[in-house]
Design an enzyme around this catalytic site. Sequence first.
Site, PDB file in Angstrom:
ATOM      1  N   SER A   1     -30.719  -0.144 -32.634  1.00 35.52           N
ATOM      2  CA  SER A   1     -30.389   0.869 -31.779  1.00 35.52           C
ATOM      3  C   SER A   1     -31.430   1.817 -31.850  1.00 35.52           C
ATOM      4  O   SER A   1     -31.548   2.817 -31.066  1.00 35.52           O
ATOM      5  CB  SER A   1     -29.049   1.587 -32.014  1.00 35.52           C
TER       6      SER A   1
ATOM      7  N   ASP B   1     -24.401  12.069 -34.360  1.00 38.96           N
ATOM      8  CA  ASP B   1     -23.433  11.208 -35.230  1.00 38.96           C
ATOM      9  C   ASP B   1     -24.053  11.089 -36.592  1.00 38.96           C
ATOM     10  O   ASP B   1     -23.452  10.295 -37.353  1.00 38.96           O
ATOM     11  CB  ASP B   1     -23.584   9.864 -34.372  1.00 38.96           C
TER      12      ASP B   1
ATOM     13  N   HIS C   1     -28.020   8.141 -36.315  1.00 38.71           N
ATOM     14  CA  HIS C   1     -29.457   7.775 -35.506  1.00 38.71           C
ATOM     15  C   HIS C   1     -30.164   9.033 -35.361  1.00 38.71           C
ATOM     16  O   HIS C   1     -29.543  10.171 -35.392  1.00 38.71           O
ATOM     17  CB  HIS C   1     -29.018   7.456 -34.027  1.00 38.71           C
TER      18      HIS C   1
END
Length: 208
Positions: free
Chosen positions: A11, A183, A186
Amino acid sequence: MVYHYTAIGDSLTVGYGALPGNGFVPTYRRLAEYHLQTSVTYDNLGVIGLTTQGQYDLISRNLTFRQSLQQANIITLSIGGNDLIRAARTTGVTSQHFNKALAHCQTNFEHIIKGLHQIKRNGNQRYIIRVIGLYNPLPQIEEASYYVQRFNQYIERFQSATLEVANIYPLFYGRERELLSLDHIHPNSRGYRIIADQLNRLGYRPLS
């Protein structure tokens, strides 16, 4: 001359957590164009949630990945963070579980690098591989920091004339609140810019 850049990984390669265009991949591409003084086309083949095993499977069997990598002059790889996160979330926080996950991750990483060199072996174009080292996405877990540093030490063994590692761990350490997205896993746009800058600082030899 036009260079081609293929970004593979998890990601982070996707740019999750940042606004579109602010991930490290498009930022690094722009820096590469400026440094090389030529156009750089790119494929972003990042996959959210990808593990080292998944990455090895893709470069071994997926024709799209293999063709893009064959054409690439620049390759970036971000991988390993999801192996750590899964170890923490699914097996509990113990040194034994982290050590098992680390060993598995290291073996897969070695296979990934061997696979990349094999894909590039018969090509005529010059190329560079840039690996993004891990920051600690779980700073509240002591064992996670140990895992991350051990993995980073391991991947540095693979450095060569064509492969270099961007060490971002010390740049994120203690700055997680500033550099991570909402979050808390990330990077945000600022964090991704740091990653792109570290990749750029490694230079572009033998391309330039």
